[in-house]
Design a protein around this motif. Structure first.
Motif, PDB file in Angstrom:
ATOM      1  N   GLY A 286       0.833  -1.188   0.000  1.00  0.00           N
ATOM      2  CA  GLY A 286       0.000   0.000   0.000  1.00  0.00           C
ATOM      3  C   GLY A 286       0.869   1.239   0.000  1.00  0.00           C
ATOM      4  N   ASN A 287       0.386   2.308   0.594  1.00  0.00           N
ATOM      5  CA  ASN A 287       1.158   3.555   0.616  1.00  0.00           C
ATOM      6  C   ASN A 287       0.793   4.362   1.854  1.00  0.00           C
ATOM      7  OD1 ASN A 287      -1.142   5.513  -0.204  1.00  0.00           O
ATOM      8  ND2 ASN A 287      -1.199   3.889  -1.771  1.00  0.00           N
ATOM      9  N   PHE A 319       6.771   2.444   9.192  1.00  0.00           N
ATOM     10  CA  PHE A 319       6.895   1.007   8.972  1.00  0.00           C
ATOM     11  C   PHE A 319       5.558   0.341   9.314  1.00  0.00           C
ATOM     12  CE2 PHE A 319      11.157   2.546   9.823  1.00  0.00           C
ATOM     13  CZ  PHE A 319      11.863   1.994   8.776  1.00  0.00           C
ATOM     14  N   ILE A 320       5.083  -0.492   8.397  1.00  0.00           N
ATOM     15  CA  ILE A 320       3.776  -1.125   8.536  1.00  0.00           C
ATOM     16  C   ILE A 320       3.942  -2.531   9.122  1.00  0.00           C
ATOM     17  CG2 ILE A 320       1.659  -1.742   7.322  1.00  0.00           C
ATOM     18  CD1 ILE A 320       2.359   1.231   7.276  1.00  0.00           C
ATOM     19  N   TYR A 321       3.205  -2.804  10.177  1.00  0.00           N
ATOM     20  CA  TYR A 321       3.233  -4.124  10.819  1.00  0.00           C
ATOM     21  C   TYR A 321       1.927  -4.855  10.541  1.00  0.00           C
ATOM     22  CZ  TYR A 321       7.416  -2.823  13.425  1.00  0.00           C
ATOM     23  OH  TYR A 321       8.690  -2.450  13.774  1.00  0.00           O
ATOM     24  N   GLN A 322       2.060  -6.126  10.237  1.00  0.00           N
ATOM     25  CA  GLN A 322       0.871  -6.933   9.982  1.00  0.00           C
ATOM     26  C   GLN A 322       0.057  -7.066  11.271  1.00  0.00           C
ATOM     27  OE1 GLN A 322       0.652  -8.380   6.695  1.00  0.00           O
ATOM     28  NE2 GLN A 322      -1.503  -8.385   7.275  1.00  0.00           N
ATOM     29  N   ASN A 323      -1.210  -6.738  11.188  1.00  0.00           N
ATOM     30  CA  ASN A 323      -2.117  -6.848  12.338  1.00  0.00           C
ATOM     31  C   ASN A 323      -1.607  -6.065  13.545  1.00  0.00           C
ATOM     32  OD1 ASN A 323      -3.806  -8.644  10.897  1.00  0.00           O
ATOM     33  ND2 ASN A 323      -2.492 -10.361  11.467  1.00  0.00           N
ATOM     34  N   THR A 326       0.962   1.096  13.005  1.00  0.00           N
ATOM     35  CA  THR A 326       2.111   1.632  12.241  1.00  0.00           C
ATOM     36  C   THR A 326       3.101   2.276  13.207  1.00  0.00           C
ATOM     37  OG1 THR A 326       0.719   2.054  10.322  1.00  0.00           O
ATOM     38  CG2 THR A 326       2.779   3.272  10.452  1.00  0.00           C
ATOM     39  N   LYS A 327       4.390   2.026  12.967  1.00  0.00           N
ATOM     40  CA  LYS A 327       5.430   2.673  13.761  1.00  0.00           C
ATOM     41  C   LYS A 327       6.106   3.743  12.912  1.00  0.00           C
ATOM     42  CE  LYS A 327       6.502  -1.163  16.861  1.00  0.00           C
ATOM     43  NZ  LYS A 327       7.578  -2.035  17.415  1.00  0.00           N
ATOM     44  N   CYS A 328       6.313   4.907  13.492  1.00  0.00           N
ATOM     45  CA  CYS A 328       6.903   6.041  12.772  1.00  0.00           C
ATOM     46  C   CYS A 328       8.285   6.346  13.364  1.00  0.00           C
ATOM     47  CB  CYS A 328       5.994   7.266  12.882  1.00  0.00           C
ATOM     48  SG  CYS A 328       6.584   8.690  11.945  1.00  0.00           S
TER      49      CYS A 328
END
Length: 351
Positions: A286-287, A319-323, A326-328
């Protein structure tokens, strides 16, 4: 013996008279005599019979001939020395002596090349009107390198103030440009190179840009390829302002500002067992949008529309984490690039 003494005395007297006569050469103008006037010369010599009046005149040869052993061509400038005196018979006589001589009237000058001057004049007109240099400089800021032609100014006798002023090189200080840059990004666990290209518009105190490019991102901890990085796509825009000017021609510029960006991401997860006992893995892409702040120093090359720059950027890295949430994190990026001012009304008459 007496006869020899008489002859010797006669010779001495003749020599004395001849010497005195030779020494009494008078400039006709200085004694107030017009040497071309016979009555004036006759009157003066009647009162000063031992004087010789002399004057010089400049004439132009009308035919080819030989004068004093020199070949004279029609059109040559000759110096004519005129002498008026009383001859041995007591009559007024005139003698003219010619010599070839280059006479410079006033300061030396080179003849005008009218063909070249016409070309220069046409370029001067283009400089003032076609190139719009007569516009208000504040509204139409330009770098201009110009030359002046004395030949053209001479033809018009300075009646035209801009005559002979020819633009050699010129370009708008502001306007559209195409930019390209290479960058190096430092982030936690993701130090990487990247690059982008786009367009920018520069004003007298500000600059906006839009670009797109590539960077690298990293799989997060719960991904199957945790810790590995991958290529990602991004797009970015920014608004920068110039708080002050360094130099008279505004060639060195410091910009401060920021904006937002868009970046593509990919995630995956380790295998997991479903309620039916089967193994699954999930992946998605995604984005996300991020914010950034910029500090940029630009050097503009005079009368070209082109510039180079160095930029320091502080940006968000998500950074995108599954389930999971989001960590920035923060990333620091250093970039070098160049702007090519293809739309800056560039002029180059030096080729």
């Amino acid at each position: 013996m007496k006869k020899l003494v008489f002859l010797a005395a006669l010779c001495v007297a003749f020599f004395a008279v001849f010497t005195a006569s030779a020494q009494n050469v008078k400039n006709a103008a200085e004694v107030g005599v017009d040497i071309k006037s016979f009555p004036a010369c006759r009157e003066y010599l009647a009162a000063h019979p031992t004087d010789t009046l002399r004057a010089e005149d400049v004439v132009v040869a009308t035919e080819n001939k030989v004068v004093n052993g020199s070949n004279i061509v029609a059109g040559d400038t000759l110096l004519c020395t005129i002498s008026v005196f009383k001859n041995a018979e007591g009559k007024v006589a005139q003698h003219k002596a010619f010599s070839k001589k280059v006479v410079v009237m006033g300061e030396p000058r080179q003849a005008t090349n009218f063909e070249t001057a016409a070309v220069i004049d046409r370029k001067a007109e283009e400089s003032q009107f076609t190139y719009n240099l007569t516009k208000n400089r504040k509204a139409n800021r330009k770098d201009v390198i110009g030359y002046k032609s004395d030949d053209v100014r001479e033809i018009y006798n300075n009646d035209r103030g801009n005559a002979g002023v020819v633009v050699a090189k010129a370009a708008d200080k502001d306007g559209w440009s195409v930019e390209a840059q290479a960058s190096y990004q430092v982030a936690e666990g993701c130090n990487t190179v990247g690059g982008s290209a786009g367009v920018a518009y520069t004003g007298s105190w500000w600059q906006v840009y839009v670009n797109g490019g590539i960077t690298r991102s990293m799989y997060t901890e719960n991904a199957d390829h945790a810790g590995q990085d991958y290529w990602a796509y991004k797009a970015e825009s920014g608004l920068l302002v110039q708080p002050f000017k360094f130099d008279r021609y505004d060639q060195n510029r410091l910009f401060i500002g920021g904006g937002c960006g868009w970046e593509h991401y990919v995630t995956d997860s380790r295998e997991w067992t479903g309620e039916n006992g089967e193994l699954y893995d999930l992946s998605s892409e995604g984005n996300y949008l991020y914010l950034h702040g910029d500090l940029k120093f630009e050097h503009r090359f005079f009368a070209t529309g082109n510039s180079i720059y160095a930029k320091l950027q502080l940006r968000q890295k998500k950074f995108i984490y599954q389930n999971a949430d989001t960590k920035c994190k923060l990333a620091l990026e250093f970039a070098v690039g160049m702007n090519l001012g293809f739309f800056r009304n560039r002029i180059n008459n030096t080729k």
